[in-house]
Design a protein around this motif. Structure first.
Motif, PDB file in Angstrom:
ATOM      1  N   ALA A  33    -148.943-127.041 -58.316  1.00 25.81           N
ATOM      2  CA  ALA A  33    -149.208-127.327 -56.742  1.00 25.81           C
ATOM      3  C   ALA A  33    -148.841-128.992 -56.653  1.00 25.81           C
ATOM      4  O   ALA A  33    -148.226-129.144 -55.338  1.00 25.81           O
ATOM      5  N   GLU A  34    -148.302-129.723 -57.169  1.00 23.98           N
ATOM      6  CA  GLU A  34    -148.173-130.769 -57.438  1.00 23.98           C
ATOM      7  C   GLU A  34    -146.769-130.980 -56.547  1.00 23.98           C
ATOM      8  O   GLU A  34    -146.716-131.759 -56.142  1.00 23.98           O
ATOM      9  N   VAL A  35    -146.008-129.451 -57.511  1.00 23.60           N
ATOM     10  CA  VAL A  35    -144.533-129.910 -57.329  1.00 23.60           C
ATOM     11  C   VAL A  35    -144.233-129.609 -55.687  1.00 23.60           C
ATOM     12  O   VAL A  35    -143.813-130.076 -54.916  1.00 23.60           O
ATOM     13  N   ALA A  36    -145.281-128.114 -55.021  1.00 13.87           N
ATOM     14  CA  ALA A  36    -145.183-127.784 -54.273  1.00 13.87           C
ATOM     15  C   ALA A  36    -146.140-129.066 -52.728  1.00 13.87           C
ATOM     16  O   ALA A  36    -146.258-128.558 -51.542  1.00 13.87           O
ATOM     17  N   GLY A  37    -146.405-130.634 -52.868  1.00 15.59           N
ATOM     18  CA  GLY A  37    -147.178-131.231 -52.535  1.00 15.59           C
ATOM     19  C   GLY A  37    -148.676-130.515 -52.172  1.00 15.59           C
ATOM     20  O   GLY A  37    -149.114-130.982 -51.066  1.00 15.59           O
ATOM     21  N   LEU A  38    -149.039-129.660 -52.744  1.00 16.24           N
ATOM     22  CA  LEU A  38    -150.420-129.403 -52.010  1.00 16.24           C
ATOM     23  C   LEU A  38    -151.475-129.234 -53.213  1.00 16.24           C
ATOM     24  O   LEU A  38    -151.169-130.290 -54.276  1.00 16.24           O
ATOM     25  N   PRO A  40    -154.314-128.426 -56.294  1.00 16.31           N
ATOM     26  CA  PRO A  40    -155.369-126.626 -56.733  1.00 16.31           C
ATOM     27  C   PRO A  40    -155.763-125.750 -55.195  1.00 16.31           C
ATOM     28  O   PRO A  40    -155.300-124.551 -55.023  1.00 16.31           O
ATOM     29  N   THR A  41    -156.530-125.929 -54.858  1.00 13.85           N
ATOM     30  CA  THR A  41    -157.676-126.230 -53.902  1.00 13.85           C
ATOM     31  C   THR A  41    -156.653-125.410 -52.286  1.00 13.85           C
ATOM     32  O   THR A  41    -156.611-124.306 -52.121  1.00 13.85           O
ATOM     33  N   GLN A  42    -155.079-126.473 -51.974  1.00 10.72           N
ATOM     34  CA  GLN A  42    -154.872-125.623 -50.678  1.00 10.72           C
ATOM     35  C   GLN A  42    -153.938-124.568 -51.690  1.00 10.72           C
ATOM     36  O   GLN A  42    -153.550-123.721 -50.708  1.00 10.72           O
ATOM     37  N   ALA A  43    -154.046-124.796 -52.564  1.00 10.53           N
ATOM     38  CA  ALA A  43    -152.289-124.020 -52.971  1.00 10.53           C
ATOM     39  C   ALA A  43    -153.432-122.312 -53.595  1.00 10.53           C
ATOM     40  O   ALA A  43    -152.201-121.154 -52.909  1.00 10.53           O
ATOM     41  N   ASP A  44    -154.630-122.796 -53.499  1.00 10.51           N
ATOM     42  CA  ASP A  44    -154.926-121.051 -53.574  1.00 10.51           C
ATOM     43  C   ASP A  44    -155.274-120.646 -52.135  1.00 10.51           C
ATOM     44  O   ASP A  44    -155.119-119.257 -52.148  1.00 10.51           O
ATOM     45  N   ILE A  45    -155.926-121.253 -51.486  1.00 13.61           N
ATOM     46  CA  ILE A  45    -156.324-121.149 -50.393  1.00 13.61           C
ATOM     47  C   ILE A  45    -154.582-120.582 -49.407  1.00 13.61           C
ATOM     48  O   ILE A  45    -154.769-119.075 -49.392  1.00 13.61           O
ATOM     49  N   LEU A  46    -153.802-121.236 -49.560  1.00 10.86           N
ATOM     50  CA  LEU A  46    -152.786-120.884 -48.728  1.00 10.86           C
ATOM     51  C   LEU A  46    -152.048-119.085 -49.437  1.00 10.86           C
ATOM     52  O   LEU A  46    -151.287-118.531 -48.975  1.00 10.86           O
ATOM     53  N   GLY A  47    -152.478-119.227 -50.968  1.00 12.51           N
ATOM     54  CA  GLY A  47    -151.437-117.353 -51.434  1.00 12.51           C
ATOM     55  C   GLY A  47    -153.016-116.652 -51.010  1.00 12.51           C
ATOM     56  O   GLY A  47    -153.301-115.209 -50.843  1.00 12.51           O
ATOM     57  N   PHE A  48    -154.062-117.119 -51.034  1.00 14.80           N
ATOM     58  CA  PHE A  48    -155.451-116.177 -50.396  1.00 14.80           C
ATOM     59  C   PHE A  48    -154.495-115.505 -48.448  1.00 14.80           C
ATOM     60  O   PHE A  48    -154.723-114.418 -48.171  1.00 14.80           O
ATOM     61  N   ILE A  49    -154.736-116.438 -47.611  1.00  8.16           N
ATOM     62  CA  ILE A  49    -153.863-115.888 -46.022  1.00  8.16           C
ATOM     63  C   ILE A  49    -152.492-115.818 -46.195  1.00  8.16           C
ATOM     64  O   ILE A  49    -152.417-114.703 -45.796  1.00  8.16           O
ATOM     65  N   ALA A  50    -151.800-116.523 -47.035  1.00  9.18           N
ATOM     66  CA  ALA A  50    -150.571-115.475 -47.176  1.00  9.18           C
ATOM     67  C   ALA A  50    -150.465-113.928 -47.272  1.00  9.18           C
ATOM     68  O   ALA A  50    -149.706-113.098 -46.988  1.00  9.18           O
ATOM     69  N   ASN A  51    -151.903-113.568 -48.728  1.00 10.45           N
ATOM     70  CA  ASN A  51    -151.598-112.018 -48.867  1.00 10.45           C
ATOM     71  C   ASN A  51    -152.208-111.615 -47.767  1.00 10.45           C
ATOM     72  O   ASN A  51    -152.631-110.518 -47.637  1.00 10.45           O
ATOM     73  N   ARG A  52    -152.815-111.520 -46.585  1.00 13.95           N
ATOM     74  CA  ARG A  52    -153.825-111.502 -45.242  1.00 13.95           C
ATOM     75  C   ARG A  52    -152.815-111.710 -44.309  1.00 13.95           C
ATOM     76  O   ARG A  52    -153.041-112.360 -43.126  1.00 13.95           O
ATOM     77  N   PRO A  53    -151.558-111.169 -44.117  1.00 14.91           N
ATOM     78  CA  PRO A  53    -150.571-111.292 -42.904  1.00 14.91           C
ATOM     79  C   PRO A  53    -151.403-111.301 -41.724  1.00 14.91           C
ATOM     80  O   PRO A  53    -150.844-111.416 -39.931  1.00 14.91           O
ATOM     81  N   GLU A  54    -152.979-109.638 -41.799  1.00  9.77           N
ATOM     82  CA  GLU A  54    -153.438-109.677 -40.357  1.00  9.77           C
ATOM     83  C   GLU A  54    -154.173-110.870 -40.304  1.00  9.77           C
ATOM     84  O   GLU A  54    -154.793-110.778 -38.540  1.00  9.77           O
TER      85      GLU A  54
END
Length: 197
Positions: A33-38, A40-54
Motif C-alpha cells: 500500500a505504501e509503495v502505491a501511495g495508499l 491499508p484501508t484505502q487499498a482494501d477499499i480500492l480492491g473491493f470497489i475494483a472487483n465490483r465493476p457494476e
C-alpha cells in the motif's frame, strides 16, 4: 507425562498461530500500500470497489472494510482525488451515490501482490485445497453469525447446489455456468453471485 495436561488448548494455539500469519500478511499488504501511495484501508477499499465493476454504495464499502461510513468516505475522497475511484448517481436510486474504480484504480489492483501469496506458496496443492476448504467454511460460519459483511461466496449463492453428487470428485454444481464443481472451484468473491436469501 501427559502433554494434553500441560499444553494450552488447541483452539488457543491455533488462534495464536493464525494471528501471527495474519500479521505477516498485513505487514506485506501495508508495504505494498505504501509503495502505491495508499493507506491499508484505502487499498482494501480500492480492491473491493475494483472487483465490483457494476458499482457499489458507500455503506457496503464501509461494511466490507469494517470501518464507519465516515472513515470509508474519507478514504474514498482521498482515492477520488488520486484518480482511482469515481462517484456517480446510482441507477437504482438517483439520490444515492455509487462508486467504481477508474482504469488506473483497476490497474493498481490487478498488479497488487497478495500478502498471503508467499505464505500459502509453501504448501502443496493438496494442502492448499484442504486449507481453502477450511477458509470457505470459516467465512460461511462468520457470515451466518453476522460477524463479517455479506460475502459473494458460492455457499450463499442461488446458483450453488451443494453436495448433489456425494462421493465424487466434483460433488457440487453451479447452475450459473451449468457445471459440476470440486471444493477447489468454490469462489470467495464471485462477480456473478446472487444471494440465495
Amino acid at each position: 507425562m501427559n502433554l494434553d495436561q500441560i499444553t494450552e488448548p488447541l483452539n488457543q494455539r491455533l488462534a495464536r498461530g493464525l494471528a501471527r500469519i495474519a500479521a505477516v500478511a498485513r505487514q506485506l499488504n501495508w508495504q505494498a500500500a505504501e509503495v502505491a501511495g495508499l493507506s491499508p484501508t484505502q487499498a482494501d477499499i480500492l480492491g473491493f470497489i475494483a472487483n465490483r465493476p457494476e458499482g457499489v454504495r458507500l455503506t457496503k464499502v464501509a461494511a466490507h472494510a469494517g470501518v464507519s461510513k465516515a472513515t470509508a468516505s474519507e478514504a474514498v475522497a482521498a482515492m477520488e482525488r488520486k484518480g482511482l475511484v469515481r462517484k456517480y448517481a446510482d441507477a437504482s436510486d438517483g439520490r444515492a451515490l455509487a462508486l467504481t474504480a477508474t482504469a488506473e484504480g483497476r490497474r493498481i489492483i490487478q498488479a497488487w501482490p497478495s500478502g498471503f501469496a508467499p505464505i500459502v506458496a509453501g504448501l502443496s496443492q493438496a494442502e492448499q485445497e484442504a486449507l481453502f476448504g477450511l477458509v470457505v467454511k470459516m467465512i460461511r460460519q462468520l457470515q451466518q453469525r453476522q460477524m463479517i459483511a455479506p460475502q459473494r461466496v458460492c455457499a450463499t449463492c442461488r446458483y450453488f447446489r451443494e453436495n448433489v453428487a456425494p462421493g465424487t470428485t466434483t460433488p457440487h454444481f453451479c447452475a450459473f455456468v451449468g457445471a459440476p464443481m470440486a471444493g477447489r472451484h468454490l469462489r470467495v468473491d464471485c462477480a456473478e453471485h446472487e444471494s440465495a436469501a
